[in-house]
Design an enzyme around this catalytic site. Structure first.
Site, PDB file in Angstrom:
ATOM      1  N   LYS A 213      32.225  43.788   0.323  1.00 20.06           N
ATOM      2  CA  LYS A 213      33.317  43.902   1.410  1.00 20.06           C
ATOM      3  C   LYS A 213      34.591  44.523   0.639  1.00 20.06           C
ATOM      4  O   LYS A 213      34.532  44.664  -0.616  1.00 20.06           O
ATOM      5  CB  LYS A 213      33.691  42.619   1.891  1.00 20.06           C
ATOM      6  N   ARG A 253      25.058  35.877   2.796  1.00 26.54           N
ATOM      7  CA  ARG A 253      24.537  37.024   3.527  1.00 26.54           C
ATOM      8  C   ARG A 253      24.861  38.055   2.661  1.00 26.54           C
ATOM      9  O   ARG A 253      26.195  38.355   2.260  1.00 26.54           O
ATOM     10  CB  ARG A 253      25.248  37.105   4.704  1.00 26.54           C
TER      11      ARG A 253
END
Ligand code: HH2
Length: 287
Positions: A213, A253
């Site tokens: 991210k 995840r």
């Protein structure tokens, strides 16, 4: 409170690793790579070979600024992939649309990964698991100056409320997820990771998604200050996954499954008991 018999579906050796499979043209890291269903299925099987416990199939990007995808297009992208993978691995469907969740369950998905934290009635009706993720705003607007008085408490309270509602509705497997990067600044993301104990203390199993991210790009910027691109964010992805697992997350995840499985195994061994405290850590080369 969660039912202790169903609230912790992690394996004894390690926490679970969810592999990311985005069947989209525009996801921030793997967008466009797996749009062809055959390529997507091959990629999903690679994730399984790397050790993924769950493959998370998504047909709509949720990156900041992403456009809405009509349900018919999302269904066209995900259904063949979910159907082909579900005999081989547990499949979750990453969607915010009731119709997509229901259709994906119809072809084999057994977990609804819901970044809107609103689809618990579908999970209850279909008898499948549900991930409630926190987000503030929608992808179009969520990074426009997000503000919280106390980000950890606000995220925890919303997720605990949604989880309780889902349990009342009859959902048997519920995960809560702080939604790293969804309406959060870099500092909010770090506060949520550092404050993960507050989520773990609710008793609901916790899923964390930091993989590649943007905040990891900023923290991983080179001397020139240019953020690291998504494919160079493995160090931060592994560090944050390891940290989250150490703090008690039950699942992460990730894009990089093999490396994360190794990290999860190590954390699992360390959490079971550090060397010298009765554990049986062994090495092949005696080191
Ligand atoms: N993050 C993304 C998508 N789905 N689901 C959960 N439960 N938690 C997350 O942190 C999460 C999620 C965003 O990442 P990605 O799927 O890699 O990208 P994109 O949204 O651009 O498809």
């Amino acid at each position: 409170m969660p039912d202790p018999t169903t609230a912790d579906p992690t394996t004894p050796d390690r926490a679970l690793v969810m592999g990311i499979l985005n069947v989209t043209p525009d996801s921030f890291s793997d967008g466009g790579r797996w749009l062809d269903p055959d390529l997507a299925v091959t990629r999903g099987l690679e994730l399984v070979a790397e050790g993924a416990d769950i493959v998370d199939v998504g047909g709509e990007s949720t990156r900041p600024g992403a456009a809405d995808v009509p349900a018919a297009e999302e269904l066209r992208r995900v259904l063949p992939v979910v159907e082909a993978l579900s005999p081989h691995v547990r499949v979750s469907i990453d969607t915010t649309k009731e119709s997509v969740a229901e259709a994906a369950v119809g072809v084999g998905a057994t977990l609804v990964n819901d970044v809107s934290a609103s689809l618990w009635p579908v999970a209850a009706r279909c008898g499948v698991g549900w991930v409630a993720m926190h987000r503030k705003g929608t992808p179009a607007t969520m990074q426009d100056d997000p503000r919280y008085d106390d980000v950890v408490a606000e995220v925890r309270d919303l997720l605990a409320d949604r989880a309780a509602r889902a349990a009342d509705a009859g959902v048997r497997e519920i995960w809560i997820d702080p939604g790293i990067g969804f309406g959060k600044t870099l500092d909010h993301n770090l506060e949520l990771l550092a404050g993960l104990d507050a989520l773990v203390a609710t008793g609901w199993p916790v899923l964390v998604g930091t993989s590649r991210k943007g905040f990891l790009g900023v923290l991983g910027a080179g001397a020139d200050g240019v953020p690291a691109p998504p494919d160079q964010r493995l160090p931060g992805s592994l560090a944050t996954a390891t940290y989250a697992l150490h703090r008690g997350a039950g699942m992460v995840r990730v894009h990089d499954v093999a490396a994360t499985v190794q990290a999860a195994l190590l954390v699992g061994r360390l959490r079971a008991g550090a060397p010298g405290t009765g554990s049986t850590l062994e090495t092949e080369d005696g080191s």
